[in-house]
Each structure stands twice: as structure tokens, then as C-alpha cells.
Scaffold this active site. Sequence first.
Site, mmCIF file in Angstrom:
data_model
loop_
_atom_site.group_PDB
_atom_site.id
_atom_site.type_symbol
_atom_site.label_atom_id
_atom_site.label_comp_id
_atom_site.label_asym_id
_atom_site.label_seq_id
_atom_site.Cartn_x
_atom_site.Cartn_y
_atom_site.Cartn_z
ATOM 1 N N CYS A 25 -25.564 -98.076 -17.658
ATOM 2 C CA CYS A 25 -26.549 -97.606 -17.714
ATOM 3 C C CYS A 25 -26.813 -96.844 -18.505
ATOM 4 C CB CYS A 25 -26.712 -96.255 -16.811
ATOM 5 S SG CYS A 25 -27.736 -95.353 -16.164
ATOM 6 N N CYS A 28 -26.514 -88.533 -19.041
ATOM 7 C CA CYS A 28 -25.492 -88.208 -18.614
ATOM 8 C C CYS A 28 -24.923 -87.767 -18.742
ATOM 9 C CB CYS A 28 -25.983 -88.566 -16.889
ATOM 10 S SG CYS A 28 -28.549 -89.053 -17.033
ATOM 11 N N CYS A 44 -21.395 -88.584 -16.948
ATOM 12 C CA CYS A 44 -21.221 -89.519 -15.719
ATOM 13 C C CYS A 44 -19.953 -90.812 -16.051
ATOM 14 C CB CYS A 44 -22.850 -90.165 -15.572
ATOM 15 S SG CYS A 44 -22.982 -91.882 -14.088
ATOM 16 N N CYS A 76 -24.665 -95.368 2.053
ATOM 17 C CA CYS A 76 -25.141 -94.834 1.116
ATOM 18 C C CYS A 76 -24.567 -95.624 -0.507
ATOM 19 C CB CYS A 76 -25.097 -93.793 0.435
ATOM 20 S SG CYS A 76 -24.980 -92.312 1.702
ATOM 21 N N CYS A 113 -29.424 -95.067 3.345
ATOM 22 C CA CYS A 113 -29.489 -94.405 2.009
ATOM 23 C C CYS A 113 -29.201 -94.547 0.050
ATOM 24 C CB CYS A 113 -29.177 -92.618 2.164
ATOM 25 S SG CYS A 113 -29.043 -91.593 0.631
ATOM 26 N N CYS A 146 -32.842 -86.633 0.049
ATOM 27 C CA CYS A 146 -31.262 -85.544 -0.515
ATOM 28 C C CYS A 146 -31.395 -85.648 -2.248
ATOM 29 C CB CYS A 146 -30.044 -87.172 -0.175
ATOM 30 S SG CYS A 146 -28.674 -86.874 -0.298
ATOM 31 N N ARG A 185 -24.197 -80.862 1.750
ATOM 32 C CA ARG A 185 -22.893 -82.306 2.151
ATOM 33 C C ARG A 185 -21.783 -81.373 0.836
ATOM 34 N NH1 ARG A 185 -25.016 -86.764 0.237
ATOM 35 N NH2 ARG A 185 -26.129 -87.029 2.346
#
Length: 322
Positions: free
Chosen positions: A61, A65, A68, A105, A136, A196, A268
Amino acid sequence: MISKPEAAPTVRHDWSVAQAEVLLATPFHDLLADANAAHREYFDPHVVEAAILLSVKTGACPEDCAYCPQSVSSDTGLDPERLMATDEIVDAARNAKAASATRFCMGAAWRSPTDRQVEEMANAVAGVKALGMETCVTLGMLSADQAVTLEQAGLDFYNHNLDTSPEFYGKIITTRTYQDRLDTLANVRTTSVKLCAGGIVGMGESRRDRAALLAQLASLDPHPESVPINVLVQVPGTPLHGTDPFDPLELVRTIAAARLMMPRSVVRLSAGRTDMSDELQALCLHAGANSIFLGDKLLTTDNPQPQHDHTLLGRLDTQLAP
Ligand code: SAM
Ligand code: DTB
Ligand code: SF4
């Protein structure tokens, strides 16, 4: 006598950061009592929703971040994987349904998908929907037109997290702005797809940062229907690996405040459960969390064994949502 700040189980969108901070600092037992009362006002406290995650496109990616393992900026030794075929995704959803999940998800390590990638995901959404499951997806930044494509395929939820406060955000991500994230949430809100949106705790942020994150989430009108609270999973090779340990009771306070500030939202208890004791998770559910990820894997990191979760929920006289 302990002076107790006003609890507010009503639905409000005007929480200031200072008010959220006062809420987080409420004497622990008062905070938990108020949050549990709010939880009972809007939900059956004996029911927890279960979602199962699948990483449909893994790693490589371009975003940076710091938490991550899928970022190119991290050195985690993760093998990148291209977008899975639709039938493979639907097969995994069938297994998730058999494992008692009601929501499937699908997560992709993209900065923002191309229209073609959104079309492919729309096919996957339609296939999963046809199994009778809630769907999701979390695909990164999304345009309003792309949100419509997913809506037309029957998508129920789009996950896109604010992650932290606007002030702390720049220490965690530099390749897209907080406003970019708010814009994606607004684009999804132009459709009937539910939101979400939540964040991560344990990244070295202050209590005020957690208050500011919650105030941002609660300022969305309507509130996100689902609010994931992740605890940082410290993966070797990510910049945040080695961050100072986080006081687990701050997690409980954050969940309780989320419950009070967004009383109708499903909260959650998301990433980080493998490092939590059963007792800590019980406290989080008492404080108003009413959803978990089930299955031994999140996207790339571990999650508790399903049998352990079923046993824990049984010990807490709690059922999975039908
Ligand atoms: N690439 C898309 C995006 O960032 O919007 C979707 C996938 S991304 C992995 C989804 C969310 O997972 C992130 O926003 C973050 O909140 C959470 N996450 C990622 N790595 C994490 C970690 N190590 N610990 C806790 N949460 C994490
Ligand atoms: C969310 O808030 N947490 C999930 C889901 N949304 C996509 C992801 C957690 C990822 C944890 C790190 C990993 O497994 O790669
Ligand atoms: Fe990419 Fe999402 Fe990971 Fe950020 S959180 S690096 S956008 S996969």
C-alpha cells in the site's frame, strides 16, 4: 462526595473535545454505570454482533500509516497479494456464514481504488449479499460516484476510520489528510450505505487525543452506525512497533465514552483482542461494546481462536446476534 459529570445517553452531535475529555475522566465506576445504562437503553446487553474479516488485496500500500503492516513504508516481510477473484471471496464468505458471522468485511490495501477495482468489488458485494449476509468493504478513499456503484451492488457498510485526533494525525500518516478522510465519509453519506468509522488507541496519543477522536466521530450526523475501536497491534517492522504499553483501563474508558456519546451506534471491540485477558474483554462488553471480529485472523494479524471466543461469550451469558 464525588461530583459526577452529567452522563448523556441522548443523541447529540455537538460534543466539544473538553466535554469528551471530562467524560473520559469520570470516576471509573460512575462512567461504567452510566455507559452500561445507556447500552441497555438502546441494545440488548446479552447480544454481541460478529463480523468476519477477509483481506481481499494485501500489502504494497502506498500510504504511510505508521501502524500498518501493509504499508510500503513498513518492513514487515508481508507477501503482497493481488485482488482475489470474486468466487474465492464469495467462498470465504460462505465459510464465514457457517462460522456464525452475520457480517462479512472485505479489506483492501489501497490508497483509493480505481473505478475498475470498485466494479470488481461491487461484484463481490453482490455475491456475498446473495448468501444473505451483511456486507462491509474498506477500500481507502472513495468518490461519491464509486459509493453509488457499491450502493447499487447492495453494500450495507463502508469502513473508513478517522484513526485518531486531528492534532495527533500528522504523527501517524503524512500521505493523506484528515480532511481527505472526512471527505470520504461525506461521499459515502450521499448514498444509503451505512458508515463504519472509528479509530485506534494505544499509538502514544493522549487522553485528549482520544477525546478529540470521539468528538469528531460524534459530530457526524447521523453518527456512524458502527464504531470500531482498535487497539494498536504492534507489528515488528512498523514505525509504531515499540510504542509504550497502553493502560488497558483507558480502552475501557474509551469504549464507555463512545457508548455514551453515540448511544445508538454499534461499538466494536476490534483489533488487539489477542493481547487482552478475558476479564478485560468482559469489562469492554460491560462498558458498551457490542460487536467483535470473529475468526483467527483480522486482515494480516492474529485474532483469538473462535472456540475461545465462543467459550468466553458463553461464560458471559452472551449470544451472537442471529
Ligand atoms: N486501506 C484502507 C484504509 O486504510 O482505509 C482499508 C484497510 S486499513 C488496514 C483499515 C483500518 O485498519 C485502518 O484504518 C486502521 O484503523 C486499522 N489498522 C490497520 N493496522 C492496524 C494495526 N496494526 N492495529 C490496529 N488497527 C489497525
Ligand atoms: C477496523 O477498524 N479494524 C479492522 C477493519 N476495520 C478493517 C482492521 C484491523 C486490522 C489490524 C491489522 C491487520 O490485521 O492487518
Ligand atoms: Fe494502506 Fe490502509 Fe494500511 Fe494505511 S491502513 S497503509 S491505507 S492498508
